[in-house]
Every structure is written in structure tokens, then in C-alpha cells.
Design a protein around this motif. Structure first.
Motif, PDB file in Angstrom:
ATOM      1  N   LEU A 229       0.805  -1.214   0.000  1.00 26.21           N
ATOM      2  CA  LEU A 229       0.000   0.000   0.000  1.00 26.21           C
ATOM      3  C   LEU A 229       0.842   1.270   0.000  1.00 26.21           C
ATOM      4  O   LEU A 229       0.558   2.222  -0.735  1.00 26.21           O
ATOM      5  N   SER A 230       1.879   1.312   0.816  1.00 24.80           N
ATOM      6  CA  SER A 230       2.595   2.574   1.041  1.00 24.80           C
ATOM      7  C   SER A 230       3.231   3.175  -0.218  1.00 24.80           C
ATOM      8  O   SER A 230       3.188   4.403  -0.383  1.00 24.80           O
ATOM      9  N   LEU A 260      -1.600   5.558   6.982  1.00 23.32           N
ATOM     10  CA  LEU A 260      -0.651   4.451   6.798  1.00 23.32           C
ATOM     11  C   LEU A 260      -0.105   3.932   8.121  1.00 23.32           C
ATOM     12  O   LEU A 260       0.029   2.724   8.312  1.00 23.32           O
ATOM     13  N   SER A 263      -2.065   1.331   9.737  1.00 20.55           N
ATOM     14  CA  SER A 263      -2.509   0.222   8.888  1.00 20.55           C
ATOM     15  C   SER A 263      -1.881  -1.096   9.322  1.00 20.55           C
ATOM     16  O   SER A 263      -0.841  -1.135   9.988  1.00 20.55           O
ATOM     17  N   GLN A 265      -0.460  -3.174   7.338  1.00 27.87           N
ATOM     18  CA  GLN A 265       0.816  -3.364   6.645  1.00 27.87           C
ATOM     19  C   GLN A 265       1.957  -2.676   7.384  1.00 27.87           C
ATOM     20  O   GLN A 265       3.063  -3.234   7.483  1.00 27.87           O
TER      21      GLN A 265
END
Length: 726
Positions: A229-230, A260, A263, A265
């Protein structure tokens, strides 16, 4: 903290002091803020220099504070940088060692930047599942342009000062005396207009094809960092820098950062960050990383110049260790020498600074021989011959006879019994497994396999060598396949069962790649060669001419068996090397694959022959039946203490087997999915396939679920077996 002093009548010096890398902890941020305020209030101070103690500027945020009490986050780094940039007194960053992440963001907030020539800079936040949250995504595009900023921010790569100078990130580089040079620059800047030096006041120079550039960056990220995602959010942030005024862009950056940082992740990547550091702190019943006295390795030998031996030789040479490379005949020695020299030529071209790009410097570190006697004085030997127990034992008998008693004897094996190999020597305490991964000069992982009598000093020495080779060493116990390949077996086995029941290789691979693997399982097998696994199965008596007559084709010793890979090998389909395997290729050795109609017809015929009723298999079942047995084997490995903790397994799979890092590794992933769910699914499949032992849930998994599914850091306290292999 940050130390404040005045080095001359007009220059204030603020020195970051938080060993070892001057991370931007709460105390450091407070110290910087106090120093800036003091300098601002002192009329005698006309300029400020910001530097780091012990030859390191700053490696970024204190990651352990990410989950801390919000009150400990004040003062915010972004506010300190904004204050510094708005200062009416010039601030110069004196960059030595590293300026990474928040450290580079601090430097970008300064009005001038001067760097020592060996310093490295970068914004690696993306590797932690976040983005530069203190202005990095807004200032860098204004300084270096969109293209360069996208590359730096989405890759997280580090660059040398020379590249940073070309891009305009730093204004000047020096060979030495960086702080003195920064003070001189600060004095020159006193009285000069500061406005043009404030990056926040600049506008982003947008190319005409901006949207095409951003779209291409997005496509590249989706291909290279599948599921992450990042990097995609970083592109959004850079886009904001091109569309919004600086202050508005900063607000958007903070919003994206906050999304983020909380998150799943980001949590997984922080876990992986600390797991990588945890595996360095190995422990065995007879010693540990603190007590073992590692010996220096001044010279080494590599036996066997096949694919692995060549890569190992290059790794040692890159680390500055002279190597004696040995083969058993002149033809193989010549072939190996040519291959090693070609690899070293490639390495030389990538070296920095340019004056190091001299092939002869690297080539001179390797001596080639056919004579074992020439190994008499080396400190360490790495045997890398063919994966055959009798052959390896023969090599170790010779090494025992010729090597000095204190030499360390390593075997590069992917799963053979290290104790058996050590049994033919008179120094089993100096024998250890070193499982390199191909290509050995590229892959970061090294499984360090401890035999029953391997000494702590031997382990410590090889772990220190791993670090010198720029590899991540993970200490594991001795069992067939060790950790990585042992877990790989049920993964491969169950993927083949899916083919029997109706899936196609490309369907399984697509699901695995969407999960985050760079390559699906069947593509990987084509790359390594189907004959590799076939030889292993033949040695175990699972296939080949020695298979007893009348053996059911789909059963071995009462367990389900899939002969499809064996049949492909018998049809000459070995993968990329022959141009045909699970996929077809344009030519032998080609890399571009496409589904092969022959495979589809073959699978259809196979199913008819064995009266297998096919069905549609959805992506959830593919993930569960491929990955859950692998994870289940990981729990068995922990139960037997082959690996010290889940962190060891996760690091092995991230760096050795391409497991998507943003999921944290297989064991952490299992915890995020929910251990009760993993257990329930394994029970379901075990009931449906009672002849597949890899589906039977491990005792440790059951115990963890009954204990409330604690976090991975607590697993080792749930059970500690008496039959430890570590």
C-alpha cells in the motif's frame, strides 16, 4: 538529546547525540527545538550548524515510539523542521554517515546542506509501510523534480553523496572535516537572503507529461511491490505536491501518513524490522551471541564452482576476503573461473566511488586450484559441491586431513544432515551448515545450521561472516530441509493437489502473485528446474526405477502423492532450461512465459486416467491450501525448536523465499488472519483429505489457540520443548 555549543563568535552548533545512529527520539527532538530557540534568541548568533555525534548525522525516527503515548510525540518533528526553515538565521546541515528518513527531512528543512563524500541519504519510510511524514513528499519534489522524487520516495533506496550532489539534494561534498566546512559555509551565508533557500517557497516544476509519469510509476509499483500500500500512497502524496500550495500539501501528507501508520501493513513491516534485529541475538544451550567469541576470517576457500560456489566466491570477494577456489578437474575449473570473473566484472561496475571500478582489484583476490593441499592455511572453507551425501563426506574427509585444526568447515547444503557430514571429521565442533540462496551473491539470507556438536564460537564466527557478506544470518537446528525447505515441501505438495482437482498452474500462480509473491510457485519451479525436486524425490524412493512394482501412482506409504511433476520431467519438461515446464517459453533459457496448451491437455488426460472429478477452486481455497500447510509446518518447527521463534521463520521466508514483506512473514500473517481461523481451516481440510498429513494441525497451534492466540512475541513462552534442536 541534542548538545548546544558556540564554535565561533557567530555560529551555533547543535549536535544530535543519541547513539548509535542519532535517531530522532523524544529527547533529541526536544534538544533540537531548545537549541533553535536559544540560537534565535541570542543576538550574537548569526547562523546555525546542525550535525550528528560520532560521525553520523541522523538515521531517522525512533521506530519504537510509533506505538507510544501520543504525548511523547511532542514536539512533532514536522513543527521543528518548519520552525528551522522559517528561521531568519541560516541553518546548515553537516551530513556525515547517514541522513535517512526523518534525518533527511531535517536536512531538507535546513537552508544549506553539505555532506561528507561517503555519506548516504534517502527516504526509506516506504519500507516500513509509511511515507515521509515531516515534509519529505512535499519538499523533495520542489528540490529535485517529480521523476527523481518518485524514484527516491517509492523505492526507499539510499544514495551516496555524489548522486545527491548531482540531484541538488546537497549543495557541496567534502572529503573530511564536514563540520568545519559547514561552519565556514554558515559564516558565508550570514547576511545573505534566506528566502530563496527555503524549499517550501519553491514551486514544483511539473513536466508536460506529468500524468503519464505518475501513471507509469503506479504501474511499476503494482508490478514490483505487489499488494504493498505505502508506495502507492507515496505517489498520491507527490501528486499533491504538484497540485497544492505547500501548506495544503503538508496537511494532505499528514493525513496520508496517519492513515498508513495505523494500517496492518505498517504494523507488519515494523514487526519485520524488529524481527530482523532479533534474529541476530541467537541462543543455544551452550552459548549465545553475547558470550561467543567470533574469530576474524582473513582467508577463505570455496570448493565447487557450480552456480552456488560462484556466487559464494563473489560474495566473499565483495567483502574483501581473499578466496582459494577449488574444483576437481581442469575443465570445470576453467568454466568456473570464467563465470566468476564475469560476475566480478559486473560487481566492479556498480562500485562507488568510480575509482574502485577496477576489475583487477577484485580478480586478484581469487586463486584457482585443483589441489586440496593449498587450503592448508585458510581460516574457513565453504563446501559447495553437488547435493550428495557421499560426495560431501568425501570432501570433508579431505578437509580434515589438510586444513589447520582451527579452520571452520562449512557445508552449503539445502537440507542434508549436517551431523552426518561432521561425523567424518575429527573436529565436529568446527563444522556448520551454511545454506546460501541462489544467486548467492545477491540473495540476503543465510541459514546457519547448527549441528549437535557445533560450538558457539563456530556459530558466532559464521554469523559475523554473514554480516560481513551483507547477509542476514538466521541460526536454525539440524533437520531435513532445515526451516525454509522443510516448510516449502507441503506448500509445493498441496499446490500440485490443486492441479489434480481442477486448477491450472497459471491460476494458482495468479492468486499467489496477487497475494504479494513476486513469482507464483510454478513459475519459481520453472526457474529453478523441475529436475531439482525430481532428484530429491528419487533419492527418497518416491519416484524412479527403484520404486517397487505395483506402487499406486497417487500414493506413497499410505499418504497422498502427486506424480504430475515426475511425469513432466520424464517428458523432458524441466522448465526454463528446456523451454518447457509448467509453462512454455519462446526458447530454451527464455524468461517470458505463457500458458501451455500441452499442459492443459495433459492435466485433462491425467484426471480422466485417474478418474478425478474436477471442480472450480476459488482463490480463497488456493491461498488456504497452499499457505496454511506451510504455516502449519512452521508451528511444528517451533514446537521442535528447530527455529528459536516466529521471527526467525518470518525473516527466512521474507528474505529467502520472497514472502511479501508487508504481511510480516508466514507466522505473523497467520496471527493477523487469526489463529482460530487457521486452525479451523486446517481441521476442515484434514478431515476432507485424511491422507495429507501436512493438513493435520500442529499441537503448538492448538495450544496457542487454547491460550487465547497471543501475539508472536509471546509464543515461545507457551511451550519450550525438551527435545530442542537449538
Amino acid at each position: 538529546m541534542a548538545r548546544y555549543s558556540c564554535e565561533s563568535q557567530s555560529v551555533a552548533l547543535i549536535t544530535l547525540t543519541n547513539p548509535p545512529v542519532n535517531a530522532l527520539s523524544y529527547a533529541v527532538r526536544q534538544g533540537i527545538l531548545a537549541g533553535l530557540r536559544k540560537a534565535s534568541a541570542d543576538p550574537a548568533v548569526k547562523s546555525v550548524v546542525l550535525c550528528g555525534a560520532n560521525g553520523k548525522f541522523c538515521a531517522g525516527a525512533e521506530i519504537s515510539e510509533f506505538n507510544s503515548d501520543p504525548t511523547r510525540r511532542l514536539p512533532m518533528l514536522v513543527d521543528i523542521i518548519n520552525l528551522m526553515e522559517k528561521s531568519d538565521k541560516p541553518v546548515v546541515a553537516a551530513i556525515e554517515g547517514v541522513a535517512l528518513g526523518g534525518g533527511l527531512e531535517v536536512a531538507l528543512g535546513c537552508h544549506y546542506r553539505i555532506a561528507q563524500c561517503q555519506a548516504k541519504v534517502g527516504l526509506p519510510e516506504v519500507t516500513l509501510g509509511i511515507l515521509p511524514g515531516a515534509g519529505g513528499t512535499q519538499r523533495l519534489p520542489r528540490l529535485v523534480g517529480v521523476n527523481a522524487a518518485l524514484d527516491i520516495i517509492t523505492s526507499g533506496r539510499h544514495m551516496l553523496a555524489s548522486e545527491a550532489l548531482k540531484l541538488g539534494i546537497v549543495d557541496e561534498i567534502v572529503d573530511s572535516n564536514t563540520v568545519e566546512a559547514a561552519i565556514a559555509l554558515a559564516k558565508k551565508a550570514e547576511g545573505l537572503p534566506i528566502g530563496p533557500r527555503r524549499i517550501c517557497s519553491k514551486t514544483v516544476q511539473c513536466p508536460d507529461n506529468l500524468e503519464a509519469i505518475l501513471d507509469e510509476a503506479t504501474k511499476k509499483i503494482k508490478k514490483q511491490a505487489r499488494g504493498a500500500l505505502s508506495p502507492l500512497v507515496c505517489i498520491q502524496a507527490v501528486r499533491m505536491a504538484t497540485q497544492l500550495p505547500f501548506s495544503e500539501g503538508m496537511k494532505k501528507e499528514r493525513e496520508l501518513f496517519n492513515t498508513l501508520v495505523t494500517s496492518g501493513q505498517a504494523s507488519a513491516l515494523r514487526y519485520a524490522f524488529f524481527a530482523q534485529r532479533a534474529v541476530e541475538k541467537w541462543t543455544t544451550p551452550s552459548g549465545n551471541w553475547k558470550t561467543a567469541v567470533a574469530l576474524p576470517i582473513h582467508t577463505a576457500a570455496v570448493i565447487g564452482l557450480g552456480t552456488m560456489g560462484r556466487g559464494i566466491t563473489v560474495s566473499l570477494v565483495k567483502a574483501g576476503i581473499p578466496v582459494i577456489a577449488l574444483e576437481d578437474n581442469q575443465r570445470q575449473l576453467d568454466i568456473g573461473k570464467k563465470a566468476v570473473e564475469a560476475l566480478l566484472g559486473q560487481v566492479a561496475q556498480k562500485l562507488e566511488p568510480p575509482e574502485n571500478k577496477n576489475d583487477s582489484n577484485l580478480l586478484s583476490r581469487v586463486k584457482y586450484t585443483l589441489n586440496f593441499a593449498e587450503l592448508r592455511d585458510v581460516d574457513l572453507v565453504i563446501e559447495a559441491v553437488f547435493e550428495d551425501m557421499m560426495l560431501k563426506k568425501g570432501v570433508f574427509r579431505k578437509l580434515t586431513a589438510v586444513c589447520k585444526p582451527e579452520a571452520f568447515l562449512c557445508t552449503n547444503t539445502s537440507g542434508l544432515d549436517v551431523d552426518q557430514i561432521a561425523s567424518v571429521t575429527t573436529r565436529p565442533e568446527r563444522v556448520i551448515g551454511t545454506h546460501f540462496f541462489a544467486p548467492a551473491h545477491v540473495m540476503k539470507l543465510l541459514e546457519v545450521v547448527r549441528g549437535h556438536r557445533t560450538s558457539p564460537q563456530t556459530i558466532g564466527t559464521v554469523m559475523k561472516l554473514a554480516k560481513a557478506l551483507n547477509k542476514i544470518g538466521v541460526v536454525v537446528g539440524n533437520c531435513p530441509g532445515f526451516v525454509g525447505n522443510r516448510m516449502l515441501a507441503p506448500y509445493s505438495e498441496n499446490a500440485c493437489f490443486l492441479l489434480e482437482e481442477g486448477s491450472q498452474p497459471e491460476e494458482v500462480d495468479r492468486v499467489l502473485e496477487e497475494f504479494g509473491f513476486a513469482m507464483g510457485l510454478f513459475r519459481v519451479i520453472d526457474l529453478s528446474g523441475l529436475d531439482v525436486g525430481w532428484r530429491s524425490r528419487r533419492e527418497k524412493g518416491l519416484t524412479g526405477p527403484e520404486l517397487p512394482p505395483g506402487t499406486p501412482p497417487r500414493s506413497r506409504n499410505g499418504k497422498r502423492y502427486c506424480p504430475i511433476p515426475d511425469l513432466l520431467v520424464e517428458n523432458g519438461r524441466l522448465g526454463q532450461k528446456t523451454g518447457k515446464g509448467w509453462y512454455q517459453y519462446v526458447k530454451p533459457g527464455g524468461r517470458v512465459s505463457s500458458p501451455d496448451p500441452w499442459i492443459q491437455d495433459f492435466l485433462k488426460s491425467y484426471r480422466l486416467t485417474h478418474n478425478i472429478k474436477t471442480r472450480y477452486i476459488d482463490q480463497d481455497e488456493i491461498i488456504e491450501r497452499c499457505l496454511y500447510p506451510l504455516i502449519n509446518e512452521g508451528f511444528k518447527i517451533l514446537e521442535e525448536d528447530i527455529a528459536a521463534g516466529p521471527e526467525d521463520i518470518d525473516i527466512i521466508y521474507i528474505y529467502g523465499y520472497g514472502w511479501p514483506k508487508h504481511t510480516g512473514g508466514p507466522m505473523y500473517y497467520a496471527w493477523t488472519v487469526g489463529l482460530p481461523k487457521v486452525l479451523s481451516k486446517l481441521e476442515k481440510y484434514s478431515e476432507a483429505y485424511p491422507d495429507v498429513p501436512s493438513m493435520k494441525p500442529s499441537n503448538l497451534l492448538r495450544k496457542l489457540v487454547s491460550n487465547g492466540s497471543p501475539s508472536p512475541s509471546q509464543w515461545r513462552t507457551v511451550t519450550r520443548p525438551s527435545n530442542s534442536k537449538l
